[in-house]
Scaffold this motif. Sequence first.
Motif, PDB file in Angstrom:
ATOM      1  N   LYS A  99       0.874  -1.150   0.073  1.00  0.00           N
ATOM      2  CA  LYS A  99      -0.047  -0.027  -0.012  1.00  0.00           C
ATOM      3  C   LYS A  99       0.739   1.198   0.055  1.00  0.00           C
ATOM      4  O   LYS A  99       1.811   1.452   0.665  1.00  0.00           O
ATOM      5  N   CYS A 100       0.566   2.278  -0.544  1.00  0.00           N
ATOM      6  CA  CYS A 100       1.110   3.357  -0.823  1.00  0.00           C
ATOM      7  C   CYS A 100       0.031   4.586  -0.607  1.00  0.00           C
ATOM      8  O   CYS A 100      -1.068   4.620  -1.268  1.00  0.00           O
ATOM      9  N   TYR A 101       0.358   5.616   0.336  1.00  0.00           N
ATOM     10  CA  TYR A 101      -0.724   6.834   0.342  1.00  0.00           C
ATOM     11  C   TYR A 101       0.321   8.107   0.163  1.00  0.00           C
ATOM     12  O   TYR A 101       1.326   8.152   0.486  1.00  0.00           O
ATOM     13  N   MET A 102      -0.587   8.883  -0.127  1.00  0.00           N
ATOM     14  CA  MET A 102      -0.321  10.228  -0.202  1.00  0.00           C
ATOM     15  C   MET A 102      -1.276  11.279   0.650  1.00  0.00           C
ATOM     16  O   MET A 102      -2.542  11.206   0.384  1.00  0.00           O
ATOM     17  N   LEU A 103      -0.777  11.946   1.618  1.00  0.00           N
ATOM     18  CA  LEU A 103      -1.657  12.700   2.256  1.00  0.00           C
ATOM     19  C   LEU A 103      -1.573  14.355   1.646  1.00  0.00           C
ATOM     20  O   LEU A 103      -0.311  14.858   1.541  1.00  0.00           O
ATOM     21  N   GLY A 104      -2.417  14.794   0.898  1.00  0.00           N
ATOM     22  CA  GLY A 104      -2.510  16.050   0.231  1.00  0.00           C
ATOM     23  C   GLY A 104      -2.497  17.209   1.246  1.00  0.00           C
ATOM     24  O   GLY A 104      -2.625  17.018   2.564  1.00  0.00           O
ATOM     25  N   ALA A 105      -2.025  18.236   0.815  1.00  0.00           N
ATOM     26  CA  ALA A 105      -1.856  19.450   1.519  1.00  0.00           C
ATOM     27  C   ALA A 105      -3.054  19.718   2.539  1.00  0.00           C
ATOM     28  O   ALA A 105      -2.843  20.086   3.558  1.00  0.00           O
ATOM     29  N   ARG A 106      -4.218  19.453   1.909  1.00  0.00           N
ATOM     30  CA  ARG A 106      -5.214  19.668   2.847  1.00  0.00           C
ATOM     31  C   ARG A 106      -5.286  18.997   4.226  1.00  0.00           C
ATOM     32  O   ARG A 106      -6.057  18.973   5.257  1.00  0.00           O
ATOM     33  N   ALA A 107      -4.714  17.679   4.016  1.00  0.00           N
ATOM     34  CA  ALA A 107      -4.481  16.782   5.095  1.00  0.00           C
ATOM     35  C   ALA A 107      -3.458  16.899   6.084  1.00  0.00           C
ATOM     36  O   ALA A 107      -3.467  16.380   6.908  1.00  0.00           O
ATOM     37  N   LEU A 108      -2.702  17.962   5.665  1.00  0.00           N
ATOM     38  CA  LEU A 108      -1.510  18.471   6.603  1.00  0.00           C
ATOM     39  C   LEU A 108      -1.833  19.695   7.259  1.00  0.00           C
ATOM     40  O   LEU A 108      -2.771  20.294   7.242  1.00  0.00           O
TER      41      LEU A 108
END
Length: 260
Positions: A100-109
Motif C-alpha cells: 500500500k502507498c498513500y499520499m496525504l494531500g496538502a489539505r490533510a496536513l
Amino acid sequence: MDFTMILPEECQSLIMSFTSPADAFRSAMVCQALRSAVDFDAVWEKFLPSDYKSIILGSSSPSSLLSLGMKELYLQLCFHPILLQNGTMSFQLEKGSGKKCYMLGARALSISWGDIPHHWTWTPQPDSRFPEVAELELVWWLEVKGRIETRILSPNTKYAAYLVFKLKIRFTAWFRERPVTLNVNVDGVVSGEGRRVSLDPRDEPRHVRERGDGWMEVEMGEFLNEFGDDGTVEFSLKEIDTRYIKRGLIIEGIEIRRNA
C-alpha cells in the motif's frame, strides 16, 4: 518434467498466488503455458490487500472499480491513484509488491498560518492528483506536519516518507541559502536527528529528484511498520528562524511508500 503439462490451470493459478505480483508478471511474459493461469481472478485477489473493498468503498467511484476483474483492478490501483477522505488523501499499490502507498494531500496536513491568504494560498494545479495544493506566499515561521495511522499501511514493510513539492523559479535562491529540517517519528519517537537539506535540486541532486509527474520529491525519513498495529507516524518540515522570510514553496503533499 514441465509441471504445466500435468497440473490443471486451477492448480497452477493457486501456485502463482503464493508468489508475488512481480513473479506473476514475469511468468506470464516468459511462459506461454502459464499466461492464462496467471490471469485467474484468484491470483490477483490474493495480491490485493485484504481490506481493498473497504478502501475502494471510501473512494469517489467505488462501483466502477469494483466491477473490474481482479487483475484489471490491481493494475488500475497501481497506475491510477484513487482519492479518499473527501479528496485529501490518495491510495495506490506498488506494482511489483502490492504494498500500500498513500499520499496525504496538502489539505490533510497541518500548515502553520495555512488558513491566512496573506501567507498561504490554495489553488488547483493541472498536474496534481488533488483538487488543490498549498502555495507559500510569505511566512517567517515555516512548519508543516502530517500524520498517518500504521494500521492502514502494509505490515512487515519498510516505508519512507517523501515531501512532494515544486519551487517557484524566482524564489529558489532562498531554499538554496536556507535548508529545511525534515523529520519522521513513530509514536513520538524521532528517527534520528532529522535531515537538514536544501530543497533546490541543484544543491541536493542526491536527495531532491524529479518524479516524472511534474513534481519533485525529497525523502523525509524512513520507518519500519513491523506488525501493522495501532500506532501513529508523524512527519514534519521546519524552518523557524524568524530572521528570514520564506516564500515560493508549493506543496502537493507527503507520500508514504515502500522503501525498496
